[in-house]
Design a protein around this motif. Structure first.
Motif, PDB file in Angstrom:
ATOM      1  N   LYS A   1      -8.251  -2.613   4.636  1.00 44.51           N
ATOM      2  CA  LYS A   1      -7.203  -3.042   3.771  1.00 44.51           C
ATOM      3  C   LYS A   1      -7.872  -3.265   2.323  1.00 44.51           C
TER       4      LYS A   1
ATOM      5  N   THR B   1       0.756  -1.094   0.123  1.00 48.51           N
ATOM      6  CA  THR B   1       0.087   0.056   0.142  1.00 48.51           C
ATOM      7  C   THR B   1       0.769   1.156  -0.084  1.00 48.51           C
TER       8      THR B   1
ATOM      9  N   HIS C   1      -6.034   1.581   4.972  1.00 49.90           N
ATOM     10  CA  HIS C   1      -5.375   0.354   5.193  1.00 49.90           C
ATOM     11  C   HIS C   1      -4.978   0.261   6.739  1.00 49.90           C
TER      12      HIS C   1
ATOM     13  N   TRP D   1      -7.229  -1.162  -1.141  1.00 49.65           N
ATOM     14  CA  TRP D   1      -6.673  -1.828  -2.638  1.00 49.65           C
ATOM     15  C   TRP D   1      -7.550  -1.352  -3.701  1.00 49.65           C
TER      16      TRP D   1
END
Length: 147
Positions: A93, A40, A88, A97
């Motif tokens: 998370k 990330t 994140h 993404w």
């Protein structure tokens, strides 16, 4: 034809997208989390880089007074990247993404259009297609690995 230095450096820039994916495949516990945050963070850095290319182009081509709209749009990729980092770190998370996928897709289409209208060299659109696909695919794999 994509100039060799741009092609090879661009492709080398995909390695940090895939190293954490491979690391994540084999890691367990805290190591898996480190791979995921590394992914990330690198994606956020690359989005900042892409926004910086737009900012730099505007400054060079405007010479006297850069357009506020272009400068403002140029900072959006870096803000998107850091929002993904914040999501994140906040425990979201997969949302991070998915946001990265959206950000890379949007800046790709912006750059693709720029390669078609003469803002960027024609080869840049092809390079960005390859590199954006690589970034988007790696983020999609991270999502799948965490389902």
């Amino acid at each position: 034809m994509i100039p060799a230095p741009a092609l090879w450096l661009g492709l080398a820039g995909l390695i940090p997208f895939y190293a954490p994916v491979i690391w994540r495949l084999f890691a367990e516990g805290p190591d898996a989390g480190r791979a995921e945050i590394a992914f990330t963070l690198y994606a956020a850095v690359i989005l900042s880089f892409l926004g910086g290319t737009r900012w730099g182009r505007e400054v060079v081509h405007a010479m006297a007074v850069p357009r506020a709209r272009e400068l403002t749009l140029a900072i959006l990729p870096s803000l998107g990247g850091w929002l993904a980092v914040a999501a994140h770190l906040g425990g979201y998370k997969q949302i991070a993404w998915a946001g990265l996928i959206l950000a890379f897709a949007l800046i790709f289409f912006w750059d693709w259009r720029g390669a078609k209208d003469g803002t960027w060299p024609e080869w840049y659109g092809r390079l960005r297609l390859m590199l954006s696909f690589g970034a988007v695919f790696s983020a999609a794999v991270m999502i799948v690995l965490n389902v």
